[in-house]
Write a protein that holds these residues in place. Structure first.
Motif, PDB file in Angstrom:
ATOM      1  N   PHE A 121       0.827  -1.203   0.000  1.00  0.00           N
ATOM      2  CA  PHE A 121       0.000   0.000   0.000  1.00  0.00           C
ATOM      3  C   PHE A 121       0.863   1.255   0.000  1.00  0.00           C
ATOM      4  CE2 PHE A 121      -3.806  -2.451   1.130  1.00  0.00           C
ATOM      5  CZ  PHE A 121      -4.782  -1.726   0.473  1.00  0.00           C
ATOM      6  N   ALA A 122       1.919   1.264   0.803  1.00  0.00           N
ATOM      7  CA  ALA A 122       2.767   2.445   0.906  1.00  0.00           C
ATOM      8  C   ALA A 122       3.577   2.692  -0.367  1.00  0.00           C
ATOM      9  CB  ALA A 122       3.707   2.305   2.102  1.00  0.00           C
ATOM     10  N   LEU A 123       3.960   1.625  -1.037  1.00  0.00           N
ATOM     11  CA  LEU A 123       4.755   1.757  -2.266  1.00  0.00           C
ATOM     12  C   LEU A 123       3.897   2.101  -3.475  1.00  0.00           C
ATOM     13  CD1 LEU A 123       7.115  -1.322  -1.836  1.00  0.00           C
ATOM     14  CD2 LEU A 123       7.875   1.064  -1.983  1.00  0.00           C
ATOM     15  N   ALA A 124       2.737   1.464  -3.586  1.00  0.00           N
ATOM     16  CA  ALA A 124       1.878   1.649  -4.757  1.00  0.00           C
ATOM     17  C   ALA A 124       0.443   1.318  -4.364  1.00  0.00           C
ATOM     18  CB  ALA A 124       2.350   0.748  -5.904  1.00  0.00           C
ATOM     19  N   TRP A 125      -0.296   2.320  -3.916  1.00  0.00           N
ATOM     20  CA  TRP A 125      -1.616   2.050  -3.345  1.00  0.00           C
ATOM     21  C   TRP A 125      -2.589   1.370  -4.316  1.00  0.00           C
ATOM     22  CZ3 TRP A 125      -5.914   4.174  -5.474  1.00  0.00           C
ATOM     23  CH2 TRP A 125      -5.766   5.347  -6.226  1.00  0.00           C
ATOM     24  N   PRO A 126      -2.539   1.639  -5.627  1.00  0.00           N
ATOM     25  CA  PRO A 126      -3.456   0.893  -6.502  1.00  0.00           C
ATOM     26  C   PRO A 126      -3.206  -0.615  -6.453  1.00  0.00           C
ATOM     27  CG  PRO A 126      -2.614   2.827  -7.637  1.00  0.00           C
ATOM     28  CD  PRO A 126      -1.785   2.658  -6.404  1.00  0.00           C
ATOM     29  N   GLY A 128      -1.870  -2.101  -3.936  1.00  0.00           N
ATOM     30  CA  GLY A 128      -2.291  -2.487  -2.585  1.00  0.00           C
ATOM     31  C   GLY A 128      -3.786  -2.740  -2.511  1.00  0.00           C
ATOM     32  N   LEU A 129      -4.568  -1.893  -3.180  1.00  0.00           N
ATOM     33  CA  LEU A 129      -6.016  -2.097  -3.207  1.00  0.00           C
ATOM     34  C   LEU A 129      -6.363  -3.397  -3.921  1.00  0.00           C
ATOM     35  CD1 LEU A 129      -7.410   1.479  -3.998  1.00  0.00           C
ATOM     36  CD2 LEU A 129      -7.536   0.234  -1.833  1.00  0.00           C
ATOM     37  N   ALA A 130      -5.641  -3.680  -5.015  1.00  0.00           N
ATOM     38  CA  ALA A 130      -5.888  -4.927  -5.744  1.00  0.00           C
ATOM     39  C   ALA A 130      -5.565  -6.131  -4.873  1.00  0.00           C
ATOM     40  CB  ALA A 130      -5.046  -4.955  -7.022  1.00  0.00           C
ATOM     41  N   ALA A 131      -4.444  -6.070  -4.166  1.00  0.00           N
ATOM     42  CA  ALA A 131      -4.051  -7.168  -3.276  1.00  0.00           C
ATOM     43  C   ALA A 131      -5.087  -7.362  -2.179  1.00  0.00           C
ATOM     44  CB  ALA A 131      -2.682  -6.881  -2.670  1.00  0.00           C
ATOM     45  N   ALA A 159      -0.903  -7.592 -11.131  1.00  0.00           N
ATOM     46  CA  ALA A 159      -1.824  -6.467 -10.979  1.00  0.00           C
ATOM     47  C   ALA A 159      -1.070  -5.141 -11.008  1.00  0.00           C
ATOM     48  CB  ALA A 159      -2.597  -6.609  -9.667  1.00  0.00           C
ATOM     49  N   ALA A 160       0.104  -5.112 -10.387  1.00  0.00           N
ATOM     50  CA  ALA A 160       0.893  -3.880 -10.353  1.00  0.00           C
ATOM     51  C   ALA A 160       1.253  -3.421 -11.764  1.00  0.00           C
ATOM     52  CB  ALA A 160       2.158  -4.099  -9.525  1.00  0.00           C
ATOM     53  N   VAL A 161       1.641  -4.354 -12.617  1.00  0.00           N
ATOM     54  CA  VAL A 161       2.005  -4.007 -13.997  1.00  0.00           C
ATOM     55  C   VAL A 161       0.793  -3.451 -14.738  1.00  0.00           C
ATOM     56  CG1 VAL A 161       2.765  -4.922 -16.216  1.00  0.00           C
ATOM     57  CG2 VAL A 161       3.885  -5.668 -14.103  1.00  0.00           C
ATOM     58  N   PHE A 162      -0.354  -4.115 -14.625  1.00  0.00           N
ATOM     59  CA  PHE A 162      -1.560  -3.675 -15.319  1.00  0.00           C
ATOM     60  C   PHE A 162      -2.063  -2.333 -14.800  1.00  0.00           C
ATOM     61  CE2 PHE A 162      -1.804  -8.033 -16.847  1.00  0.00           C
ATOM     62  CZ  PHE A 162      -2.325  -7.854 -18.132  1.00  0.00           C
TER      63      PHE A 162
END
Length: 208
Positions: A121-126, A128-131, A159-162
């Motif tokens: 979440f702290a690194l990449a909240w989108p 984090g939301l997917a996870a 998910a992070a890549v997409f």
């Protein structure tokens, strides 16, 4: 731009800070303060929120989840402040390692799920939301915290890549591998059909 020596020193410092933050045994401390006994002698013997929930104290479990996630997020924030993206990722990895292998508990720590979510979440909240969404959906359907964690950790890099957060892909893969390694016993129990479901109580530690 800092020199290579300075940059290297910064990475070392944030790694140490991240590790030390990760080693804070939130579940053990909260269980002791709230009169729940030694968490390592309860249920699976794990120090995380899922095992705290087996004590029947939902408040303690929620606080453990919050604090374990927060220490990961704080480590990332310190990394960003001291050295930017790379330092934040180093701090994230160190925090998860610290949670899983805390020096204060003879390197017998938790499985890292809450701290994993905190750093993602702290690194990449989108991402984090997917996870979080993957975890919640899997947990709601299957009632297995371990399966939810495994699927979340496995799908988060993709998910992070997409979601345009490809800068964390390699780190997310590394964190995911650590999550899988820490859940090896759970994977075996899931295959055998003997894994404990969310909310169930156990009176003895689970076998590997």
């Amino acid at each position: 731009m800092p020199s290579l020596d300075v940059a290297g020193n910064i990475l070392m410092v944030v790694a140490v800070i991240g590790y030390l933050l990760g080693t804070i045994p939130s579940g053990v401390l909260l269980a002791r303060v709230m009169g729940l006994g030694d968490l390592r002698q309860v249920g699976s013997g794990n120090i995380g929120a899922t095992n705290v929930l087996r004590t029947g104290n939902k408040k303690a479990a929620a606080l453990t989840l919050l604090f374990d996630a927060a220490k990961g997020a704080v480590a990332v924030a310190i990394g960003y402040a001291m050295g930017g993206e790379l330092a934040a990722q180093v701090a994230a990895l160190a925090a998860l390692i610290g949670h899983c292998f805390p020096i204060w508990l003879k390197f017998k720590g938790g499985k890292g799920v809450a701290t994993y979510f905190g750093v993602i979440f702290a690194l990449a909240w989108p991402a984090g939301l997917a996870a979080g969404a993957i975890w919640l959906l899997t947990a709601a359907v299957g009632r297995y915290s371990s399966m939810a964690a495994l699927l979340a950790a496995g799908w988060t890099p993709i998910a992070a890549v997409f979601l345009g957060q490809g800068q964390i892909f390699i780190l997310a893969c590394a964190l995911g591998l650590l999550i899988y390694a820490r859940h090896w016993g759970n994977i075996q129990r899931l295959r055998k059909g003997t894994e404990t479901k969310i909310g169930a109580k156990k009176t003895a530690p689970e076998s590997p």
